[in-house]
Design a protein around this motif. Structure first.
Motif, PDB file in Angstrom:
ATOM      1  N   UNK A 151      93.383 -39.642  17.549  1.00  8.91           N
ATOM      2  CA  UNK A 151      93.886 -40.044  16.235  1.00  8.91           C
ATOM      3  C   UNK A 151      92.733 -40.785  15.584  1.00  8.91           C
ATOM      4  N   UNK A 152      92.169 -40.177  14.540  1.00  6.34           N
ATOM      5  CA  UNK A 152      90.898 -40.690  14.045  1.00  6.34           C
ATOM      6  C   UNK A 152      89.837 -40.436  15.107  1.00  6.34           C
ATOM      7  N   UNK A 153      88.974 -41.409  15.302  1.00  3.49           N
ATOM      8  CA  UNK A 153      87.944 -41.253  16.333  1.00  3.49           C
ATOM      9  C   UNK A 153      88.321 -41.970  17.624  1.00  3.49           C
ATOM     10  N   UNK A 154      89.601 -42.314  17.757  1.00  6.45           N
ATOM     11  CA  UNK A 154      90.097 -43.026  18.942  1.00  6.45           C
ATOM     12  C   UNK A 154      90.802 -42.039  19.873  1.00  6.45           C
ATOM     13  N   UNK A 155      90.330 -41.966  21.113  1.00  4.19           N
ATOM     14  CA  UNK A 155      90.943 -41.087  22.101  1.00  4.19           C
ATOM     15  C   UNK A 155      92.033 -41.836  22.858  1.00  4.19           C
ATOM     16  N   UNK A 156      93.211 -41.239  22.921  1.00  2.00           N
ATOM     17  CA  UNK A 156      94.332 -41.816  23.662  1.00  2.00           C
ATOM     18  C   UNK A 156      94.637 -40.887  24.836  1.00  2.00           C
ATOM     19  N   UNK A 157      94.491 -41.410  26.032  1.00  2.00           N
ATOM     20  CA  UNK A 157      94.662 -40.570  27.216  1.00  2.00           C
ATOM     21  C   UNK A 157      96.135 -40.295  27.494  1.00  2.00           C
ATOM     22  N   UNK A 158      96.399 -39.060  27.933  1.00  2.00           N
ATOM     23  CA  UNK A 158      97.746 -38.695  28.331  1.00  2.00           C
ATOM     24  C   UNK A 158      97.918 -38.782  29.839  1.00  2.00           C
ATOM     25  N   UNK A 159      99.073 -39.242  30.271  1.00  2.00           N
ATOM     26  CA  UNK A 159      99.401 -39.343  31.694  1.00  2.00           C
ATOM     27  C   UNK A 159     100.672 -38.539  31.959  1.00  2.00           C
ATOM     28  N   UNK A 160     100.656 -37.773  33.048  1.00  4.09           N
ATOM     29  CA  UNK A 160     101.846 -37.023  33.402  1.00  4.09           C
ATOM     30  C   UNK A 160     102.667 -37.846  34.391  1.00  4.09           C
ATOM     31  N   UNK A 161     103.899 -38.138  34.011  1.00  6.03           N
ATOM     32  CA  UNK A 161     104.768 -38.977  34.830  1.00  6.03           C
ATOM     33  C   UNK A 161     106.118 -38.286  34.989  1.00  6.03           C
ATOM     34  N   UNK A 162     106.421 -37.877  36.235  1.00 10.67           N
ATOM     35  CA  UNK A 162     107.676 -37.185  36.540  1.00 10.67           C
ATOM     36  C   UNK A 162     107.858 -35.948  35.666  1.00 10.67           C
ATOM     37  N   UNK A 163     106.749 -35.214  35.523  1.00 12.44           N
ATOM     38  CA  UNK A 163     106.792 -33.956  34.784  1.00 12.44           C
ATOM     39  C   UNK A 163     106.724 -34.079  33.289  1.00 12.44           C
ATOM     40  N   UNK A 164     106.594 -35.308  32.746  1.00 12.52           N
ATOM     41  CA  UNK A 164     106.531 -35.514  31.301  1.00 12.52           C
ATOM     42  C   UNK A 164     105.262 -36.265  30.920  1.00 12.52           C
ATOM     43  N   UNK A 165     104.706 -35.883  29.767  1.00 13.64           N
ATOM     44  CA  UNK A 165     103.495 -36.550  29.293  1.00 13.64           C
ATOM     45  C   UNK A 165     103.866 -37.887  28.657  1.00 13.64           C
ATOM     46  N   UNK A 166     103.058 -38.904  28.967  1.00 14.36           N
ATOM     47  CA  UNK A 166     103.285 -40.236  28.405  1.00 14.36           C
ATOM     48  C   UNK A 166     101.933 -40.871  28.083  1.00 14.36           C
ATOM     49  N   UNK A 167     101.994 -42.029  27.412  1.00 14.04           N
ATOM     50  CA  UNK A 167     100.791 -42.780  27.060  1.00 14.04           C
ATOM     51  C   UNK A 167     100.928 -44.206  27.570  1.00 14.04           C
ATOM     52  N   UNK A 168      99.801 -44.835  27.781  1.00 15.60           N
ATOM     53  CA  UNK A 168      99.788 -46.267  28.072  1.00 15.60           C
ATOM     54  C   UNK A 168      99.933 -46.997  26.738  1.00 15.60           C
ATOM     55  N   UNK A 169     100.950 -47.856  26.626  1.00 12.06           N
ATOM     56  CA  UNK A 169     101.199 -48.513  25.335  1.00 12.06           C
ATOM     57  C   UNK A 169     100.018 -49.370  24.892  1.00 12.06           C
ATOM     58  N   UNK A 170      99.214 -49.865  25.840  1.00 13.58           N
ATOM     59  CA  UNK A 170      98.045 -50.658  25.465  1.00 13.58           C
ATOM     60  C   UNK A 170      97.010 -49.792  24.752  1.00 13.58           C
ATOM     61  N   UNK A 171      96.838 -48.543  25.208  1.00 15.21           N
ATOM     62  CA  UNK A 171      95.917 -47.622  24.544  1.00 15.21           C
ATOM     63  C   UNK A 171      96.374 -47.323  23.124  1.00 15.21           C
ATOM     64  N   UNK A 172      97.669 -47.109  22.965  1.00 17.87           N
ATOM     65  CA  UNK A 172      98.217 -46.784  21.645  1.00 17.87           C
ATOM     66  C   UNK A 172      98.029 -47.952  20.685  1.00 17.87           C
ATOM     67  N   UNK A 173      98.278 -49.174  21.154  1.00 19.15           N
ATOM     68  CA  UNK A 173      98.142 -50.352  20.286  1.00 19.15           C
ATOM     69  C   UNK A 173      96.677 -50.615  19.928  1.00 19.15           C
ATOM     70  N   UNK A 174      95.779 -50.419  20.890  1.00 19.76           N
ATOM     71  CA  UNK A 174      94.349 -50.591  20.577  1.00 19.76           C
ATOM     72  C   UNK A 174      93.906 -49.577  19.524  1.00 19.76           C
ATOM     73  N   UNK A 175      94.384 -48.341  19.662  1.00 17.44           N
ATOM     74  CA  UNK A 175      94.028 -47.310  18.687  1.00 17.44           C
ATOM     75  C   UNK A 175      94.576 -47.660  17.312  1.00 17.44           C
ATOM     76  N   UNK A 176      95.824 -48.096  17.260  1.00 14.71           N
ATOM     77  CA  UNK A 176      96.431 -48.449  15.981  1.00 14.71           C
ATOM     78  C   UNK A 176      95.733 -49.601  15.302  1.00 14.71           C
TER      79      UNK A 176
END
Length: 426
Positions: free
Chosen positions: A43-68
């Motif tokens: 999103x923009x020039x900020x990369x947010x890593x995806x994590x697969x957890x129990x078959x579903x993709x999720x994000x670390x909320x700290x990464x999302x907040x830093x990007x925002x």
């Protein structure tokens, strides 16, 4: 803490509501293959890593907040602009290698949109109603003789000449926005910031610099993801990517062969619902490509029997119809289902594909020797109405064949018999 894509989108949207960039927080809702290239969403020039957890993709909320927070701090000065270098034909004509073409390049993407929009506008001007390819250099399947003649009489180069609106042909900026205004680059909508200054199309310097940073970072992550985690060899884009419990890994065929078992067909005829509880598909190599780690048990949905372990790429490719059937070993793979083999048939969703291939083999337009193109037309009261088109005869090139469901089943049975006979004779 890992959070869902929906919650990540809402957090990002709230943090960037006053941002000067046209951020599209919905980019955090991934598609099926969103993480395949390198495991991140930009999103923009900020990369947010995806994590697969129990078959579903999720994000670390700290990464999302830093990007925002980083994006919220970006300012855009509409008075400080740079040339966007559009329209410029070299960005889509000079393809180079396929790997080069697949690299992120925001200027090339903008130029693709512009020339594709010019082509769509031209189609609209001549009254064509045929879907237009997303890539303006792709060929079209044209079945309407009147449209074929109109395009034959049209000069391609004239459509690319810059017209009165500073865009190819008669394309207007409003038309461009109507066609591609919602498209995104790096999670942003660039057409909202694109303006005309004199003879040039320009973007705010801060925004263009951000897109350059995104481009560089995306390429670096993609290049890193091409390196085998086992032997450190470098492959091509996505070629060695395979699913794992927490996302994707990169393993070359040799390392995959050492790490995973080759499937020997020992579950042939076993019901899928029972096998998937006792056997893990990701313990095996894909039985189709034999290069990547399998991720699922492919099975016949009509008979419920296991066909074999396949990787995500081959599982997706199975939906390509005729293209899949033409691939070596694909039909034999479908016949790993005991029910299909005993009934000398294929799953019903492949029947029409087999019929289309059969008609292309036997049908010809008059004395013409060229192989026609058969495509789906309509299905009415148990009869397939199939349209064939010969590209060698623009004015009288289209005709229709009717094939009943029973006739289609006979064609499929003969096709399966040939496949089984060929396999037993080899």
């Amino acid at each position: 803490m890992l959070i869902s894509p929906q919650l990540a989108r809402d957090i990002l949207a709230d943090l960037t509501k006053d941002c000067g960039l046209p951020i599209h927080a919905g980019e955090l809702i991934p598609g099926k293959s969103e993480f395949l290239v390198h495991g991140h969403v930009f999103v923009g020039d900020i990369a947010v890593r995806g994590y697969k957890d129990k078959g579903r993709w999720k994000y670390d909320d700290r990464d999302v907040r830093r990007a925002g927070q980083a994006l919220a701090a970006v300012t855009v000065d509409a008075a400080d602009v740079v040339n966007a270098w559009i329209p410029d034909r070299r960005y889509f004509e000079d393809r180079g290698s396929l790997n080069d073409w697949n690299q992120t390049d925001w200027r090339r993407t903008l130029n693709n949109w512009i020339y594709a929009a010019a082509q769509r506008a031209r189609w609209r001007a001549i009254g064509a109603d045929t879907p237009v390819a997303a890539d303006p250099t792709d060929d079209f399947d044209i079945f309407d003789p009147e449209i074929t003649v109109a395009l034959d009489n049209d000069v391609w180069s004239s459509r690319y000449e810059i017209g009165p609106h500073g865009l190819p042909g008669e394309l207007t900026f409003d038309d461009l926005v109507s066609f591609y205004g919602e498209r995104t680059i790096a999670g942003t909508r660039p057409l909202r910031l694109l303006t005309r200054s004199g003879s040039h199309w320009v973007l705010p310097r801060g925004y263009a610099d951000m897109l350059d940073r995104w481009q560089e970072r995306d390429r670096a992550l993609a290049e890193q993801a091409q390196i085998c985690t086992g032997c450190r060899r470098q492959g091509s884009r996505c070629a060695w990517r395979a699913t794992a419990a927490n996302g994707y890994v990169t393993l070359c065929p040799a390392c995959s062969g050492e790490a995973f078992q080759a499937y020997k067909g020992h579950l042939r005829g076993v019901a899928y619902n029972s096998a998937r509880r006792t056997h893990r598909a990701d313990d095996y190599l894909c039985c189709l490509c034999r290069e990547s780690r399998a991720s699922i048990w492919d099975h016949c949905h009509e008979h419920g029997h296991i066909r074999g372990p396949v990787c995500a790429s081959c599982n997706t490719f199975e939906g390509k119809g005729v293209t899949f059937l033409r691939r070596d070993g694909s039909v034999q793979h479908l016949l790993e289902c005991r029910g299909c083999r005993e009934a000398r048939t294929l799953p019903r969703r492949f029947h029409l594909d087999v019929v289309l291939e059969h008609l292309e083999d036997i049908e010809r337009h008059g004395r013409c020797r060229r192989r026609p193109h058969a495509h789906r037309s309509e299905y009415v009261h148990g009869v397939h109405h199939i349209t064939l088109h010969c590209h060698g005869h623009a004015s009288t090139s289209k005709w229709t064949k009717e094939v009943s469901v029973a006739e289609a089943a006979d064609v499929v049975r003969a096709f399966v018999d040939r496949t089984l006979s060929s396999a037993s004779g080899s």
